[in-house]
Design a protein around this motif. Structure first.
Motif, PDB file in Angstrom:
ATOM      1  N   ALA A 222       0.831  -1.204   0.000  1.00 31.45           N
ATOM      2  CA  ALA A 222       0.000   0.000   0.000  1.00 31.45           C
ATOM      3  C   ALA A 222       0.870   1.261   0.000  1.00 31.45           C
ATOM      4  O   ALA A 222       0.601   2.223  -0.736  1.00 31.45           O
ATOM      5  N   ILE A 223       1.932   1.262   0.814  1.00 32.96           N
ATOM      6  CA  ILE A 223       2.833   2.420   0.851  1.00 32.96           C
ATOM      7  C   ILE A 223       3.543   2.582  -0.486  1.00 32.96           C
ATOM      8  O   ILE A 223       3.659   3.702  -1.016  1.00 32.96           O
ATOM      9  N   ALA A 224       4.014   1.460  -1.044  1.00 32.47           N
ATOM     10  CA  ALA A 224       4.733   1.520  -2.318  1.00 32.47           C
ATOM     11  C   ALA A 224       3.829   2.032  -3.438  1.00 32.47           C
ATOM     12  O   ALA A 224       4.252   2.845  -4.274  1.00 32.47           O
ATOM     13  N   LEU A 225       2.585   1.578  -3.466  1.00 36.90           N
ATOM     14  CA  LEU A 225       1.647   2.031  -4.499  1.00 36.90           C
ATOM     15  C   LEU A 225       1.349   3.526  -4.336  1.00 36.90           C
ATOM     16  O   LEU A 225       1.301   4.270  -5.323  1.00 36.90           O
ATOM     17  N   ALA A 226       1.165   3.962  -3.098  1.00 36.18           N
ATOM     18  CA  ALA A 226       0.893   5.377  -2.858  1.00 36.18           C
ATOM     19  C   ALA A 226       2.076   6.244  -3.304  1.00 36.18           C
ATOM     20  O   ALA A 226       1.896   7.282  -3.950  1.00 36.18           O
ATOM     21  N   ALA A 227       3.291   5.808  -2.967  1.00 35.21           N
ATOM     22  CA  ALA A 227       4.479   6.566  -3.347  1.00 35.21           C
ATOM     23  C   ALA A 227       4.652   6.605  -4.861  1.00 35.21           C
ATOM     24  O   ALA A 227       5.025   7.638  -5.431  1.00 35.21           O
ATOM     25  N   LYS A 228       4.357   5.498  -5.507  1.00 32.27           N
ATOM     26  CA  LYS A 228       4.496   5.443  -6.968  1.00 32.27           C
ATOM     27  C   LYS A 228       3.536   6.408  -7.647  1.00 32.27           C
ATOM     28  O   LYS A 228       3.922   7.168  -8.541  1.00 32.27           O
ATOM     29  N   ARG A 229       2.280   6.394  -7.227  1.00 30.42           N
ATOM     30  CA  ARG A 229       1.292   7.265  -7.862  1.00 30.42           C
ATOM     31  C   ARG A 229       1.549   8.739  -7.561  1.00 30.42           C
ATOM     32  O   ARG A 229       1.284   9.612  -8.389  1.00 30.42           O
TER      33      ARG A 229
ATOM     34  N   GLU B 110       8.341  -4.879   2.045  1.00 30.63           N
ATOM     35  CA  GLU B 110       8.292  -4.656   3.479  1.00 30.63           C
ATOM     36  C   GLU B 110       7.940  -3.188   3.764  1.00 30.63           C
ATOM     37  O   GLU B 110       8.403  -2.286   3.051  1.00 30.63           O
ATOM     38  N   PRO B 111       7.125  -2.917   4.778  1.00 30.28           N
ATOM     39  CA  PRO B 111       6.726  -1.535   5.077  1.00 30.28           C
ATOM     40  C   PRO B 111       7.895  -0.585   5.300  1.00 30.28           C
ATOM     41  O   PRO B 111       7.877   0.554   4.811  1.00 30.28           O
ATOM     42  N   VAL B 112       8.919  -1.033   6.018  1.00 33.35           N
ATOM     43  CA  VAL B 112      10.055  -0.153   6.289  1.00 33.35           C
ATOM     44  C   VAL B 112      10.795   0.187   5.000  1.00 33.35           C
ATOM     45  O   VAL B 112      11.209   1.335   4.785  1.00 33.35           O
ATOM     46  N   ARG B 113      10.961  -0.801   4.134  1.00 32.46           N
ATOM     47  CA  ARG B 113      11.637  -0.547   2.850  1.00 32.46           C
ATOM     48  C   ARG B 113      10.813   0.413   1.993  1.00 32.46           C
ATOM     49  O   ARG B 113      11.362   1.333   1.372  1.00 32.46           O
ATOM     50  N   ALA B 114       9.504   0.240   1.967  1.00 34.91           N
ATOM     51  CA  ALA B 114       8.641   1.144   1.205  1.00 34.91           C
ATOM     52  C   ALA B 114       8.717   2.560   1.777  1.00 34.91           C
ATOM     53  O   ALA B 114       8.725   3.543   1.035  1.00 34.91           O
TER      54      ALA B 114
ATOM     55  N   LEU C 114       4.783   0.499  12.574  1.00 31.26           N
ATOM     56  CA  LEU C 114       4.124   1.725  12.140  1.00 31.26           C
ATOM     57  C   LEU C 114       4.885   2.949  12.633  1.00 31.26           C
ATOM     58  O   LEU C 114       4.967   3.962  11.932  1.00 31.26           O
ATOM     59  N   GLN C 115       5.444   2.862  13.820  1.00 27.94           N
ATOM     60  CA  GLN C 115       6.254   3.958  14.353  1.00 27.94           C
ATOM     61  C   GLN C 115       7.502   4.162  13.502  1.00 27.94           C
ATOM     62  O   GLN C 115       7.896   5.301  13.201  1.00 27.94           O
ATOM     63  N   SER C 116       8.140   3.062  13.109  1.00 28.72           N
ATOM     64  CA  SER C 116       9.343   3.155  12.275  1.00 28.72           C
ATOM     65  C   SER C 116       9.034   3.782  10.920  1.00 28.72           C
ATOM     66  O   SER C 116       9.810   4.601  10.409  1.00 28.72           O
ATOM     67  N   VAL C 117       7.909   3.403  10.331  1.00 35.53           N
ATOM     68  CA  VAL C 117       7.507   3.960   9.032  1.00 35.53           C
ATOM     69  C   VAL C 117       7.346   5.478   9.143  1.00 35.53           C
ATOM     70  O   VAL C 117       7.821   6.237   8.290  1.00 35.53           O
ATOM     71  N   ALA C 118       6.676   5.915  10.203  1.00 36.74           N
ATOM     72  CA  ALA C 118       6.467   7.351  10.386  1.00 36.74           C
ATOM     73  C   ALA C 118       7.780   8.078  10.649  1.00 36.74           C
ATOM     74  O   ALA C 118       8.039   9.156  10.100  1.00 36.74           O
ATOM     75  N   ASP C 119       8.631   7.505  11.482  1.00 39.53           N
ATOM     76  CA  ASP C 119       9.906   8.145  11.822  1.00 39.53           C
ATOM     77  C   ASP C 119      10.801   8.307  10.596  1.00 39.53           C
ATOM     78  O   ASP C 119      11.495   9.322  10.456  1.00 39.53           O
ATOM     79  N   LEU C 120      10.807   7.318   9.721  1.00 40.25           N
ATOM     80  CA  LEU C 120      11.660   7.373   8.534  1.00 40.25           C
ATOM     81  C   LEU C 120      11.293   8.532   7.618  1.00 40.25           C
ATOM     82  O   LEU C 120      12.137   9.029   6.863  1.00 40.25           O
ATOM     83  N   THR C 121      10.051   8.981   7.666  1.00 40.35           N
ATOM     84  CA  THR C 121       9.587  10.048   6.776  1.00 40.35           C
ATOM     85  C   THR C 121       9.347  11.361   7.522  1.00 40.35           C
ATOM     86  O   THR C 121       8.663  12.256   7.008  1.00 40.35           O
ATOM     87  N   SER C 122       9.882  11.466   8.740  1.00 44.03           N
ATOM     88  CA  SER C 122       9.738  12.689   9.558  1.00 44.03           C
ATOM     89  C   SER C 122       8.275  13.022   9.817  1.00 44.03           C
ATOM     90  O   SER C 122       7.880  14.193   9.833  1.00 44.03           O
TER      91      SER C 122
END
Length: 327
Positions: free
Chosen positions: A178-185, A210-214, A257-265
């Protein structure tokens, strides 16, 4: 309101006068052929000569030139001011519709409802407030699907969200996809500010990314990902001995989910009930406000064609008069 878009064009009005003054003059030549004083010739040309005397030979050419200058000045009629949508940002909503979203651990209007019903209710208000933003919608379960591309049409996004059905995308949860698709679009439609709001009640159990990679890929593209973990921490369920208390959110992977948010500030939020979910979306609205600078424009209706038509008609009329005088 009437105005000329090229007002300096009126300087050309004096061009014929300058041309006549600067160019060498000419001497009026005598006719090469003298016609005898025939009664028939005189009677035929007397009327034409009298008509020509009534009308100055420079009147129609002057009016035609003035009409051409007016056309060149681009006259327009300005309509009433029209307000354009406020300039905002791109915001992609990624919503979990896996089987676990059917868990009825939420309340809406003092009655128990499943998680997806609460999400629809809260997102209705959130979408309404995003005036000026381009919104998109991704629904995901075992697979992620783009339900609505980025658009200013908030009503369409709201309709697609309300029509979402549990399990439509599968029973599992593909958060990374889902994250990868959102970023692509969003990468295909670049803008100054791009935000992904991802809501889920579980952990990544499907998909190829993987969510963190996306999230790392999204961060490289300058995107923010706000993550929301949904689900109550306790719930009464019937059992053989009456009822017992369980944790319906035991599968929620908060650390991921916390890691995903932290990676993108960005930030991770935990929503345990309807009120907290509403407050979270309001907080996201405050963190990522819409640019409220309004712009207006006035519709323009060009009028130059009428001046050009007048010039052509005047020129045609002058040619007709000239031919008649020479006949």
């Amino acid at each position: 309101m009437f105005e000329f878009q090229v007002p300096w064009a009126f300087v050309l009005i004096i061009l014929p006068l300058l041309t006549r003054a600067l160019l060498p003059g000419y001497k009026k030549q005598e006719a090469a052929l003298r016609v005898t004083n025939l009664p028939s010739w005189n009677s035929q040309n007397t009327r034409s000569a009298e008509s020509a005397k009534r009308l100055s030979p420079w009147l129609l050419p002057t009016l035609a030139w003035l009409a051409l200058v007016v056309a060149l000045a681009r006259p327009v009629w300005l309509g009433e001011p029209v307000r354009l949508p406020a300039e905002g940002r791109d915001l992609m909503l990624a919503v979990d519709i896996s089987g676990s979203m059917d868990t009825a651990d939420m309340e809406l209007d003092n009655r128990p409802v499943n998680r997806l019903a609460v999400v629809k209710q809260v997102l209705n208000d959130f979408i309404t407030q995003r005036d000026g933003d381009r919104l998109g919608l991704i629904l995901f379960g075992s697979n992620a699907y783009l339900q609505a591309p980025l658009t200013f049409d908030r009503e369409t996004v709201r309709t697609f969200m309300n029509e979402a059905q549990l399990g439509l995308a599968g029973k599992q949860t593909a958060i990374g996809d889902a994250i990868a698709l959102a970023a692509k679009r969003m990468r295909e439609n670049p803008s100054d500010s791009q935000v992904i709001v991802l809501l889920t009640d579980g952990e990544n159990t499907a998909g190829s990314v993987e969510p963190v990679r996306a999230a790392q890929l999204a961060a490289e593209l300058g995107m923010k990902i706000y993550t929301i973990g949904l689900g109550a921490e306790s719930m009464q369920v019937p059992s053989f001995f009456g009822s017992r208390t369980i944790n319906p959110s035991r599968d929620l992977n908060e650390s991921e989910l916390q890691s995903v948010a932290d990676l993108t500030s960005a930030r991770f939020f935990r929503a345990r009930n309807t009120e907290e979910l509403s407050q979270i979306y309001q907080l996201i609205d405050d963190l990522e406000p819409t640019e409220r600078e309004k712009k207006t424009y006035r519709p323009e209706t060009g009028l130059f064609q009428w001046a050009l038509l007048a010039a052509l008609l005047l020129t045609w009329l002058q040619l007709m008069i000239t031919r008649r005088q020479m006949a």
